[in-house]
Design a protein around this motif. Structure first.
Motif, PDB file in Angstrom:
ATOM      1  N   GLU A  75       1.016  -1.191  -0.173  1.00 45.97           N
ATOM      2  CA  GLU A  75       0.124  -0.030  -0.038  1.00 45.97           C
ATOM      3  C   GLU A  75       0.860   1.583   0.009  1.00 45.97           C
ATOM      4  OE1 GLU A  75      -3.793   1.872   2.860  1.00 45.97           O
ATOM      5  OE2 GLU A  75      -3.226  -0.241   2.866  1.00 45.97           O
ATOM      6  N   VAL A  76       0.549   2.281  -0.951  1.00 44.85           N
ATOM      7  CA  VAL A  76       1.237   3.363  -1.088  1.00 44.85           C
ATOM      8  C   VAL A  76       0.608   4.698  -0.771  1.00 44.85           C
ATOM      9  CG1 VAL A  76       2.707   4.680  -2.785  1.00 44.85           C
ATOM     10  CG2 VAL A  76       2.876   2.106  -2.602  1.00 44.85           C
ATOM     11  N   PRO A  77       0.841   5.455  -0.197  1.00 45.97           N
ATOM     12  CA  PRO A  77       0.363   6.666   0.003  1.00 45.97           C
ATOM     13  C   PRO A  77       0.319   7.443  -1.367  1.00 45.97           C
ATOM     14  CG  PRO A  77       1.909   6.538   1.677  1.00 45.97           C
ATOM     15  CD  PRO A  77       2.043   5.493   0.738  1.00 45.97           C
ATOM     16  N   ALA A  78      -0.908   8.060  -1.916  1.00 45.80           N
ATOM     17  CA  ALA A  78      -0.703   8.601  -3.098  1.00 45.80           C
ATOM     18  C   ALA A  78      -0.046   9.669  -3.170  1.00 45.80           C
ATOM     19  CB  ALA A  78      -2.539   8.966  -3.437  1.00 45.80           C
ATOM     20  N   ALA A  79       0.166  10.412  -2.182  1.00 49.74           N
ATOM     21  CA  ALA A  79       1.236  11.442  -2.104  1.00 49.74           C
ATOM     22  C   ALA A  79       2.558  11.000  -2.605  1.00 49.74           C
ATOM     23  CB  ALA A  79       1.115  12.199  -0.721  1.00 49.74           C
ATOM     24  N   ASN A  80       3.104   9.866  -2.334  1.00 45.12           N
ATOM     25  CA  ASN A  80       4.125   9.116  -2.570  1.00 45.12           C
ATOM     26  C   ASN A  80       4.415   8.665  -4.090  1.00 45.12           C
ATOM     27  OD1 ASN A  80       4.981   9.659  -0.058  1.00 45.12           O
ATOM     28  ND2 ASN A  80       4.918   7.407   0.501  1.00 45.12           N
ATOM     29  N   LEU A  81       3.247   8.637  -4.944  1.00 44.13           N
ATOM     30  CA  LEU A  81       3.271   8.048  -6.287  1.00 44.13           C
ATOM     31  C   LEU A  81       4.245   8.848  -7.230  1.00 44.13           C
ATOM     32  CD1 LEU A  81      -0.437   7.371  -6.552  1.00 44.13           C
ATOM     33  CD2 LEU A  81       1.354   5.731  -6.387  1.00 44.13           C
ATOM     34  N   PRO A  82       4.269  10.348  -6.995  1.00 43.19           N
ATOM     35  CA  PRO A  82       5.289  10.766  -8.131  1.00 43.19           C
ATOM     36  C   PRO A  82       6.702  10.542  -7.881  1.00 43.19           C
ATOM     37  CG  PRO A  82       3.724  12.400  -7.213  1.00 43.19           C
ATOM     38  CD  PRO A  82       3.436  11.269  -6.484  1.00 43.19           C
ATOM     39  N   ARG A  83       7.080  10.203  -6.612  1.00 40.95           N
ATOM     40  CA  ARG A  83       8.522   9.540  -6.493  1.00 40.95           C
ATOM     41  C   ARG A  83       8.686   8.296  -6.550  1.00 40.95           C
ATOM     42  NH1 ARG A  83       7.062  12.629  -1.528  1.00 40.95           N
ATOM     43  NH2 ARG A  83       6.958  10.652  -0.329  1.00 40.95           N
ATOM     44  N   ILE A  84       7.734   7.374  -7.252  1.00 44.75           N
ATOM     45  CA  ILE A  84       8.065   5.921  -7.727  1.00 44.75           C
ATOM     46  C   ILE A  84       8.401   6.042  -9.154  1.00 44.75           C
ATOM     47  CG2 ILE A  84       6.835   3.633  -8.097  1.00 44.75           C
ATOM     48  CD1 ILE A  84       5.039   4.337  -5.730  1.00 44.75           C
ATOM     49  N   SER A  85       9.625   5.458  -9.550  1.00 45.66           N
ATOM     50  CA  SER A  85      10.037   5.518 -10.608  1.00 45.66           C
ATOM     51  C   SER A  85       9.879   4.147 -11.345  1.00 45.66           C
ATOM     52  CB  SER A  85      11.445   5.659 -10.982  1.00 45.66           C
ATOM     53  OG  SER A  85      12.194   4.700  -9.964  1.00 45.66           O
ATOM     54  N   ASP A  86       9.573   2.848 -10.782  1.00 43.80           N
ATOM     55  CA  ASP A  86       9.194   1.934 -11.385  1.00 43.80           C
ATOM     56  C   ASP A  86       8.635   0.751 -10.207  1.00 43.80           C
ATOM     57  OD1 ASP A  86       9.108  -0.328 -13.295  1.00 43.80           O
ATOM     58  OD2 ASP A  86      11.172  -0.780 -13.212  1.00 43.80           O
ATOM     59  N   ILE A  87       8.060  -0.150 -10.773  1.00 47.00           N
ATOM     60  CA  ILE A  87       7.375  -1.196  -9.929  1.00 47.00           C
ATOM     61  C   ILE A  87       7.845  -2.635 -10.430  1.00 47.00           C
ATOM     62  CG2 ILE A  87       5.391  -2.361  -8.935  1.00 47.00           C
ATOM     63  CD1 ILE A  87       3.783   0.588  -9.549  1.00 47.00           C
ATOM     64  N   ILE A  88       8.665  -3.489  -9.581  1.00 48.60           N
ATOM     65  CA  ILE A  88       9.007  -4.678 -10.044  1.00 48.60           C
ATOM     66  C   ILE A  88       8.413  -5.751  -9.513  1.00 48.60           C
ATOM     67  CG2 ILE A  88      10.966  -6.310 -10.155  1.00 48.60           C
ATOM     68  CD1 ILE A  88      12.910  -3.809  -9.733  1.00 48.60           C
ATOM     69  N   THR A  89       7.812  -6.697 -10.441  1.00 50.35           N
ATOM     70  CA  THR A  89       7.103  -7.806 -10.115  1.00 50.35           C
ATOM     71  C   THR A  89       7.835  -8.947 -10.449  1.00 50.35           C
ATOM     72  OG1 THR A  89       6.056  -7.958 -12.357  1.00 50.35           O
ATOM     73  CG2 THR A  89       4.983  -6.456 -10.667  1.00 50.35           C
ATOM     74  N   TRP A  90       7.213  -9.983 -10.109  1.00 56.89           N
ATOM     75  CA  TRP A  90       7.844 -11.395 -10.598  1.00 56.89           C
ATOM     76  C   TRP A  90       8.169 -11.428 -12.045  1.00 56.89           C
ATOM     77  CZ3 TRP A  90      10.594 -15.352  -8.554  1.00 56.89           C
ATOM     78  CH2 TRP A  90      10.622 -16.328  -9.284  1.00 56.89           C
TER      79      TRP A  90
END
Length: 98
Positions: A75-90
């Motif tokens: 779970e990620v706070p919506a305010a932190n979304l701009p700081r996410i550069s990628d999401i790694i999955t299996w």
């Protein structure tokens, strides 16, 4: 012949989401809208990465990201979304090890 001065001016409809909103962040992260069960909550997916994002609405305070193969989520706070550069999955990690 119609009087051209009475014709309405051409207009442009802009359907892009606000740059600072959750929808723009989902698009930036490579997800696309999948469905809404109740008309306000939304599920977005990236089928190639087997990734799903769920949130309560465009004003939600958090987004839950789920790896669809492992069922692991965060779970990620919506305010932190701009700081996410990628999401790694299996799935996405398997392609990067070649």
């Amino acid at each position: 012949m119609p009087d051209k001065t009475t014709e309405p001016a051409m207009q442009v409809i802009d359907l892009r989401p606000p740059d600072d909103g959750i929808l723009a962040q989902m698009l930036r992260l490579g997800l696309r809208f999948d469905h809404s069960d109740d008309g306000s909550s939304q599920s977005w997916i990236d089928p190639e990465r087997q990734l799903r994002a769920d949130f309560a609405g465009v004003d939600a305070e958090t987004v839950v990201f789920t790896d669809l193969q492992t069922r692991l989520c965060t779970e990620v706070p919506a305010a932190n979304l701009p700081r996410i550069s990628d999401i790694i999955t299996w799935q996405s990690a398997q392609g990067s090890e070649d």
